[in-house]
Structure formats: C-alpha cells, structure tokens
Motif scaffolding. Structure first.
Motif, PDB file in Angstrom:
ATOM      1  N   THR A 175       0.838  -1.200   0.000  1.00  0.00           N
ATOM      2  CA  THR A 175       0.000   0.000   0.000  1.00  0.00           C
ATOM      3  C   THR A 175       0.873   1.250   0.000  1.00  0.00           C
ATOM      4  OG1 THR A 175      -1.726  -1.182   1.187  1.00  0.00           O
ATOM      5  CG2 THR A 175      -1.829   1.214   1.235  1.00  0.00           C
ATOM      6  N   PHE A 176       1.915   1.218   0.792  1.00  0.00           N
ATOM      7  CA  PHE A 176       2.851   2.339   0.871  1.00  0.00           C
ATOM      8  C   PHE A 176       3.487   2.616  -0.483  1.00  0.00           C
ATOM      9  CE2 PHE A 176       7.306   3.669   1.645  1.00  0.00           C
ATOM     10  CZ  PHE A 176       7.068   4.907   2.230  1.00  0.00           C
TER      11      PHE A 176
ATOM     12  N   LEU B 248       3.024   5.856  -3.172  1.00  0.00           N
ATOM     13  CA  LEU B 248       4.150   6.646  -3.699  1.00  0.00           C
ATOM     14  C   LEU B 248       4.129   6.643  -5.227  1.00  0.00           C
ATOM     15  CD1 LEU B 248       7.120   5.672  -1.347  1.00  0.00           C
ATOM     16  CD2 LEU B 248       5.811   7.814  -1.359  1.00  0.00           C
ATOM     17  N   ARG B 249       3.844   5.493  -5.808  1.00  0.00           N
ATOM     18  CA  ARG B 249       3.759   5.392  -7.269  1.00  0.00           C
ATOM     19  C   ARG B 249       2.593   6.244  -7.791  1.00  0.00           C
ATOM     20  NH1 ARG B 249       2.585   0.165  -7.939  1.00  0.00           N
ATOM     21  NH2 ARG B 249       0.406   0.731  -8.092  1.00  0.00           N
TER      22      ARG B 249
ATOM     23  N   ARG C  93       0.199  20.282   1.785  1.00  0.00           N
ATOM     24  CA  ARG C  93      -0.826  21.265   1.419  1.00  0.00           C
ATOM     25  C   ARG C  93      -1.563  20.891   0.142  1.00  0.00           C
ATOM     26  NH1 ARG C  93       3.336  25.293   2.080  1.00  0.00           N
ATOM     27  NH2 ARG C  93       3.468  25.651   4.284  1.00  0.00           N
ATOM     28  N   MET C  94      -0.800  20.486  -0.864  1.00  0.00           N
ATOM     29  CA  MET C  94      -1.377  20.280  -2.191  1.00  0.00           C
ATOM     30  C   MET C  94      -1.993  18.901  -2.386  1.00  0.00           C
ATOM     31  SD  MET C  94       1.530  22.107  -4.541  1.00  0.00           S
ATOM     32  CE  MET C  94       0.731  21.570  -6.038  1.00  0.00           C
TER      33      MET C  94
ATOM     34  N   TYR D 170      -1.681  12.030   0.128  1.00  0.00           N
ATOM     35  CA  TYR D 170      -0.393  11.351   0.131  1.00  0.00           C
ATOM     36  C   TYR D 170       0.538  11.833   1.245  1.00  0.00           C
ATOM     37  CZ  TYR D 170      -1.958  10.198  -4.588  1.00  0.00           C
ATOM     38  OH  TYR D 170      -2.673   9.768  -5.668  1.00  0.00           O
ATOM     39  N   SER D 171       0.087  12.725   2.098  1.00  0.00           N
ATOM     40  CA  SER D 171       0.992  13.402   3.033  1.00  0.00           C
ATOM     41  C   SER D 171       1.706  12.456   3.988  1.00  0.00           C
ATOM     42  CB  SER D 171       0.264  14.511   3.792  1.00  0.00           C
ATOM     43  OG  SER D 171      -0.758  13.982   4.585  1.00  0.00           O
TER      44      SER D 171
END
Length: 165
Positions: free
Chosen positions: A26-27, A31-32, A135-136, A140-141
C-alpha cells in the motif's frame, strides 16, 4: 537498511523468506500513484515547483547569505524533484528497492552537491517539499512524509560525506 525501512510506518512487513524486508504494498502503491499524479498533471507539478521555490525564497529573505540558497536551488530544482519522485515511485519494483541507497546517493546527494547546498540548505529544501505535498496533496501526506524523512536522511549523510562536514 532495515533500521531505515522501519522508519516508514507502513513498511514493517517481513519478507516470507525471512532474510529481507519488503516495503508495504500500500505504501509503495501510494508513492507510485503520487508520482503518476504529479507527472501526468504538468500544471500540478509546475505548481508544486513554484510553491516550494516560493517557500524557500520566503524562508531565506532575512539574510544576504541565505538569498543565495534560492539562486543555487532554482536552476536544478526541477531535475532534483523529478529524481526524488521517480525513486519513490519505483519502490514497488524489487530492483528499485534494492538500489534505493545507490539511487539516493547518485541522484539526490549528487544533485545537492551540484546545487552547492550545505546541510542546512538541503534540509530546508526537503522540508519545503514535504510541506507543499502536505498542502497540495493531503491524500499522500503521511506516506510522502515517511518517504522524505528516510530519503532526506540518506541524502544528507551522502552530502555530508562528500563535502567533509
């Protein structure tokens, strides 16, 4: 390597073979996905680049010596940012995970050297990238923060050893 991987909260999965560590699927998938999201939406990638550079410029406006930080980062920043997210996005592939240290040293530490950044300036750069992703792309933070934490530590060690700090 195992100790650094364990810094990634979602990456604590032991390989069935027992002699290696695999990152959590999942991680690596997130990232992908983040890399794909950034690279497929040029406007988003450009916006991220502008925001990070604005953050750095604002952070360094208090002293003349720090104003050079912006000027050192700006010409090579796009290339550095692409390398950073390409490494993270490729971690789902076993070969890429196996080569993570070499990739970080070659593409990130060397990139920091080419920009002629010191340890503090490089840390500022990684912090600004993390803050703008938060922020954006809040989806995914957490995964990005974990990835950047580990990646920045490796890159900064490579930078320190290269410049003899």
């Amino acid at each position: 390597a195992t100790t650094l991987v364990h810094q990634m909260p979602s990456a604590r999965k032991q390989s069935p073979k027992g002699n290696s560590v695999d990152l959590d699927a999942t991680f690596t998938s997130r990232l992908r996905d983040m890399r794909t999201h950034l690279f497929n939406d040029r406007g988003l990638f450009d916006h991220l680049q502008r925001n990070v550079m604005t953050d750095i410029k604002q952070s360094t406006t208090n002293s003349n010596s720090d104003k050079n930080t912006y000027m050192k980062i700006q010409p090579k920043f796009r290339q550095f940012l692409k390398a950073l997210f390409n490494i993270g996005g490729g971690l789902a592939q076993a070969k890429e995970f196996r080569d993570i240290f070499e990739d970080i040293l070659v593409f990130l530490s060397d990139g920091l050297l080419e920009m002629k950044l010191d340890h503090a300036e490089a840390s500022l750069l990684f912090d600004a990238i993390r803050d703008e992703i938060n922020r954006m792309l809040p989806k995914y933070s957490d995964d990005c923060a974990a990835y950047l934490y580990v990646t920045s530590r490796i890159a900064l060690v490579g930078l320190s050893r290269s410049v003899g700090e």
